[in-house]
Design an enzyme around this catalytic site. Sequence first.
Site, PDB file in Angstrom:
ATOM      1  CG  HIS A  58      -1.970  -0.996   1.249  1.00  0.00           C
ATOM      2  ND1 HIS A  58      -3.186  -0.833   0.624  1.00  0.00           N
ATOM      3  CD2 HIS A  58      -2.014  -2.225   1.815  1.00  0.00           C
ATOM      4  CE1 HIS A  58      -3.933  -1.901   0.801  1.00  0.00           C
ATOM      5  NE2 HIS A  58      -3.239  -2.762   1.518  1.00  0.00           N
ATOM      6  N   PRO A  59       0.437   2.297  -0.696  1.00  0.00           N
ATOM      7  CG  PRO A  59      -0.806   3.839  -1.956  1.00  0.00           C
ATOM      8  CD  PRO A  59      -0.694   2.364  -1.646  1.00  0.00           C
ATOM      9  CD  GLU A  80      -8.900   0.914  -1.990  1.00  0.00           C
ATOM     10  OE1 GLU A  80      -9.299  -0.168  -2.438  1.00  0.00           O
ATOM     11  OE2 GLU A  80      -7.725   1.106  -1.589  1.00  0.00           O
ATOM     12  CG  PHE A 111      -1.971   4.808   9.777  1.00  0.00           C
ATOM     13  CD1 PHE A 111      -2.373   4.270  10.989  1.00  0.00           C
ATOM     14  CD2 PHE A 111      -2.890   5.542   9.031  1.00  0.00           C
ATOM     15  CE1 PHE A 111      -3.668   4.461  11.457  1.00  0.00           C
ATOM     16  CE2 PHE A 111      -4.181   5.735   9.493  1.00  0.00           C
ATOM     17  CZ  PHE A 111      -4.567   5.194  10.710  1.00  0.00           C
ATOM     18  CB  ILE A 113      -6.855   3.426   7.960  1.00  0.00           C
ATOM     19  CG1 ILE A 113      -8.264   3.583   8.536  1.00  0.00           C
ATOM     20  CG2 ILE A 113      -6.538   4.531   6.971  1.00  0.00           C
ATOM     21  CD1 ILE A 113      -8.434   4.849   9.371  1.00  0.00           C
ATOM     22  CB  ALA A 115      -8.441   5.521   3.023  1.00  0.00           C
TER      23      ALA A 115
END
Length: 332
Positions: A58-59, A80, A111, A113, A115
């Site tokens: 993920h970025p 997203e 981190f 999540i 989004a």
Amino acid sequence: MERYEEEEYLACCGSTQFAKEMVKASPFASVHEAVAAARDIWFNKVDVNGWLEAFSAHPQIGQSPSPNHPAAAAQWSKGEQSTALATATTSTLQELLDWNARYRHKFGFIFLICASGRSTAEILADLKKRYPNRPIVEFEIAAQEQMKVTELRLVKLFSSKIKSTSKGDQHATVSVKKAEEDRVSIIGGHLTKTSESSFGKTSQISTRTRPPITTHVLDVSRGSPAAGVEVCLEIWKGNHPRPLFGEPDVGGWVIQGSSTTDGDGRSGQLMSIVDVVNPGIYRISFNTGKYCPSGFFPCVSIVFEIKESQNREHFHVPLLLSPFSFSTYRGS
């Protein structure tokens, strides 16, 4: 029955192990069947390295995907984060980047999540709320967030395949409509802030991905998970509201389930996957004497209470052990 390639599942979740297991488990009759399989694979078959591999795919929130990302994953990632980027100001974006760096320095991974539909302010608030967590607790939370992202992407994958094959076919058109309804159902559960009970009434998928009480054991002396530890979960049903210190408790504890830790130190299913867990006093016992006969404790029991207000929470009770000392903590 839909069948997809490993690369397509890799776009949904960046773990190679996850993608291979999904191919083995396919084909799937519906997106709900695929999501159920994905949950089982992610939480019960993918190891720690697989989780970290997925996280690294993920970025960071607020940044663009790497050119090395699969095209579908990069496109989905932009979508997203679209709400977050649309609501960001120069100052909030810089603050988010700063907190991302602090988080990665502390925990060793970005981190993570789900989004979709969240503003920069909401994401930043969650990041600050999670930052004080212990690493092992935050690792579990990140894995849950990854599963939410995977679910949404699986729905997109199934929807895109159905649409590409419809071409005026009435039956396929109905399938497209059903896939979109499935997508709304799953996305709604992640994006709305209504209670879990109301989500449960509109979705065929349980709001939980695993039992509400879980555990795993880490052997500190070996620096690895402890496999083969017998675990037992009980609930208090004695004559007194709660067990009393120094009083015999014969017949007061009722077994809910038992299991043995696997190669990753995780116990099997100790209780049913239910949205609402019964409040009460619980006890998890570990047969540490069998695992390490030369250890100081023949067994270790952890007693804890789940209150009515906590009956929708997840309780993870890990055990850290060495041949001569044991330490525990509760994470939610």
